[in-house]
Write an enzyme that holds these catalytic residues in place. Structure first.
Site, mmCIF file in Angstrom:
data_model
loop_
_atom_site.group_PDB
_atom_site.id
_atom_site.type_symbol
_atom_site.label_atom_id
_atom_site.label_comp_id
_atom_site.label_asym_id
_atom_site.label_seq_id
_atom_site.Cartn_x
_atom_site.Cartn_y
_atom_site.Cartn_z
ATOM 1 N N TYR A 363 0.866 -1.176 0.000
ATOM 2 C CA TYR A 363 0.000 0.000 0.000
ATOM 3 C C TYR A 363 0.905 1.228 0.000
ATOM 4 O O TYR A 363 1.433 1.637 1.029
ATOM 5 C CB TYR A 363 -0.911 -0.019 1.222
ATOM 6 C CG TYR A 363 -1.857 1.157 1.333
ATOM 7 C CD1 TYR A 363 -2.464 1.709 0.203
ATOM 8 C CD2 TYR A 363 -2.162 1.710 2.575
ATOM 9 C CE1 TYR A 363 -3.340 2.774 0.309
ATOM 10 C CE2 TYR A 363 -3.040 2.779 2.697
ATOM 11 C CZ TYR A 363 -3.621 3.303 1.560
ATOM 12 O OH TYR A 363 -4.490 4.366 1.655
ATOM 13 N N HIS A 501 -12.483 0.654 -3.816
ATOM 14 C CA HIS A 501 -11.658 -0.045 -4.798
ATOM 15 C C HIS A 501 -12.338 -1.354 -5.167
ATOM 16 O O HIS A 501 -13.110 -1.914 -4.374
ATOM 17 C CB HIS A 501 -10.272 -0.374 -4.235
ATOM 18 C CG HIS A 501 -9.396 0.818 -4.003
ATOM 19 N ND1 HIS A 501 -8.292 1.097 -4.783
ATOM 20 C CD2 HIS A 501 -9.455 1.803 -3.064
ATOM 21 C CE1 HIS A 501 -7.697 2.191 -4.338
ATOM 22 N NE2 HIS A 501 -8.389 2.640 -3.292
#
Length: 510
Positions: A363, A501
Site C-alpha cells: 500500500y 476499490h
C-alpha cells in the site's frame, strides 16, 4: 472450495457469463454467516389516483407512430452516430424514451432501445403503488420474463437478492413525469421500498413499456479525452477462457478493502461468494486499518484452507493503513516492511516467498491533501521500494501487487486534465512510477494484456463515481520481466463492491 473468512459483502453482483476458471477444490467446514435479504421496496400510498389509466396506450401509439424511423436505424445502426442532437431527441421522444443529456447519452439511449427491439423487444415493467417519483430518477420493482438486472443511474446502492426480483432504476420516464403533474400529492405510507424522489404523487398500479438501461456502468467508455481505439473494460467478454485442465497455475487476488472491520460488518453476501466464483489461492489486502490487537480476532474468522495469514499494522497512527497476505499455499518465508525504520511504521508491506516467486502486498503512501507527502513519496519511498524489489529479484522473480496510488497514464484516469495536481496523478508521481518500476524491467500486466482498454479500479465516494464509471486505475500487478510471458489473465472485478476499490486478479502459469 476452501474458504477465506466471513466477510459481509454489500451489493455483491455476479453477472451471468463471467469467465471463471473451474478448479478442483474441497468444501471445508463453514462458519455460519447470514445472507441477509435486505428490505428494499417501494413506498406505498393509501389513496389511489386514476390519472395514469391511459399511459400505456399513449406510449404504444408513440412507438407505432415512429415505426418507420426505428426501422431505418435498425436496418442501418451506424446512422445513429451521425444523427444530429435534434434528430436524436425527436425520435427518442416519439418512442417515450427520455431525451436529455449530451449527444453521447442520446446515442447510447437509442442504441440500447434499438438493440432491445432487435433482440426481444422492450422490457415490460410493472410499477406498483408509487408514492414518490423523481423528475430525474424513479426506482421501480421490475417483473420480467428474463433474468432481473440491477441498474445504476441516479439510484442508491441496492443489495442483491438471491434469485429474486431486484430494484431497477429507470431514468427520467417522460410518461411518468406527465402523470406526476396531474396527480395529487400524498404522504409516504408504510415503507416497502426506497425511491430517490423530488416530488410525491399518488398512483394506482400502472404498466409501462421501457427500454433496458445500462446495468454495468464499467462497460461504458467513460473518459474526458478518449483516444481513437480506446474501449471500456468488460470482464464478461475480455477475460480469456480457462487454462487447459491439468495446467499448473496459481491465482492471486488483491484488494484495497478500505477498512476490514467495516467490511466485516456489511450485511448481505459474504466474500465467500467471491472466493467460490474466483477460487483464488492467495488474497492480498491493503488498507485493512487494523490495530495489532485486532489481528487475532480476525484470524479466528479464517475458514478452512486459508490458515496461512500474515498481517502488518500501522504503529505510528492507529487504525491506519495496514496490509496482509492470506494464502492456502504455505510460503517459504515472510517478511514485513522494507527493513528501513523510516518507512516501516505504517504497515505498508508484506512479502511472502513461494517456490517460484516473491509476492509483495503493498500500500504505497498517498501524497495527501496539498501534496504534503509528495516529496517523501517520490524521493524516499519509491526509490527504497524499487531497490528492495530489485534485490529480491536477484533470487527469484517478483510480483508486486496492491494499491500503488498512481494512475500512470491518461488512459488510467477519467479526468486527466482536471487532476494534474491531484495526489496519484501528478507528473512527479507518474514519472517516479515509470522510472522506479517500469523502466527497471517490471511489467504492468493489465496494460500489457489490454493496451487500449479503459479499466478503473477506484471510484471516489464523494461524487458517486462508480455509478458513472468515473474512476482511476490505482491497483496493479507488476511482475518481473521473466514472468511477462507466463501470466494468463490480469483482470479487474468491477462488480464487487463494499470498498471504493475493486479487487484485481492475476492467473499465473507455473
Amino acid at each position: 472450495m476452501n474458504q477465506v473468512f466471513q466477510l459481509g459483502h454489500k451489493a455483491f453482483v455476479t453477472p451471468a457469463g463471467f469467465a471463471v476458471t473451474p478448479r478442483n477444490f474441497r468444501i471445508g467446514t463453514f462458519v455460519s454467516f447470514r445472507a441477509m435479504k435486505p428490505k428494499r421496496h417501494l413506498a406505498s400510498s393509501s389513496k389511489p389516483a386514476s390519472s395514469f389509466n391511459n399511459m400505456e396506450d399513449e406510449k404504444d401509439i408513440g412507438v407505432e407512430s415512429d415505426e418507420a424511423g426505428i426501422q431505418s436505424v435498425k436496418d442501418n445502426p451506424e446512422r445513429i452516430e451521425v444523427m444530429t442532437v435534434q434528430e436524436l431527441r425527436t425520435i427518442l421522444r416519439s418512442i417515450g424514451v427520455p431525451a436529455k443529456g449530451s449527444k453521447r447519452d442520446l446515442v447510447s439511449a437509442l442504441k440500447v432501445y434499438v438493440e432491445k427491439k432487435m433482440e426481444v423487444g422492450s422490457s415490460h415493467v410493472e410499477i406498483e403503488e408509487v408514492s414518490s417519483i423523481s423528475a430525474e430518477s424513479v426506482s421501480v420493482k421490475r417483473k420480467a420474463n428474463t433474468k432481473s438486472i440491477s441498474g445504476e443511474r441516479k439510484a442508491k446502492k441496492f443489495s442483491h437478492e438471491e434469485h429474486a426480483q431486484e430494484i431497477y432504476s429507470v431514468p427520467e420516464v417522460s410518461a411518468l413525469q406527465e402523470s406526476k403533474r396531474r396527480a395529487k400529492k400524498s404522504p409516504i405510507g408504510d415503507e416497502t421500498g426506497e425511491v430517490d424522489a423530488k416530488a410525491s404523487v399518488k398512483t394506482d398500479k400502472i404498466s409501462v413499456t421501457l427500454p433496458t438501461v445500462q446495468s454495468e456502468p464499467w462497460t461504458m467508455l467513460a473518459h474526458k479525452k478518449p483516444q481513437k481505439g480506446w474501449i471500456a473494460y468488460n470482464p464478461r467478454t475480455m477475460r480469456p477462457p480457462p487454462l487447459a485442465e491439468g495446467t499448473k497455475s496459481v491465482k492471486l487476488l488483491s484488494w484495497n478493502v478500505n477498512g476490514l472491520r467495516a467490511l466485516l460488518k456489511l450485511e448481505g453476501f459474504s466474500v465467500l461468494q467471491l472466493a467460490q466464483r474466483e477460487n483464488f489461492d492467495v488474497l492480498c489486502l491493503q488498507e485493512t486499518k487494523l490495530q495489532e490487537k485486532d489481528v487475532e480476532s480476525i484470524k479466528q474468522c479464517l475458514l478452512d484452507g486459508y490458515e496461512n495469514s500474515f498481517w502488518t499494522c500501522s504503529a505510528s497512527k492507529l487504525g491506519y493503513s495496514g496490509t496482509a497476505i492470506i494464502s492456502r499455499i504455505k510460503p517459504l518465508s515472510v517478511t514485513y516492511g522494507l527493513g528501513i525504520s523510516d518507512h516501516d511504521s505504517e504497515g505498508r508491506l508484506v512479502t511472502a516467498e513461494f517456490d517460484s516467486f516473491f509476492l509483495l502486498s503493498c500500500y504505497v503512501p498517498n501524497s495527501g491533501d496539498g501534496l504534503r507527502r509528495l516529496s517523501y513519496r517520490i524521493r524516499e519511498w519509491d526509490p527504497s521500494l524499487s531497490s528492495y524489489v530489485k534485490e529480491l529479484e536477484k533470487k527469484k522473480p517478483v510480483i508486486l501487487t496492491g494499491d500503488l496510488n498512481c494512475a500512470h497514464q491518461e488512459i488510467d484516469i477519467y479526468n486527466p486534465a482536471g487532476n494534474r495536481r491531484s495526489a496519484g496523478f501528478t507528473d512527479e508521481e507518474r514519472q517516479s512510477f515509470g522510472a522506479n518500476f517500469l523502466s527497471k524491467g517490471f511489467v504492468d500486466t493489465f496494460r500489457a494484456q489490454h493496451p487500449g482498454v479503459v479499466g478503473y479500479t477506484y471510484w471516489g465516494y464523494r461524487h458517486g463515481g462508480r455509478k458513472t464509471n468515473r474512476g482511476w486505475r490505482l491497483d496493479y500487478f507488476l511482475v518481473s520481466e521473466s514472468l511477462a510471458d507466463k501470466f494468463h489473465d490480469s483482470y479487474i472485478l468491477p462488480d464487487v463492491t463494499g470498498s471504493d476499490h475493486s479487487p484485481i486478479g492475476l492467473i499465473l502459469k507455473l
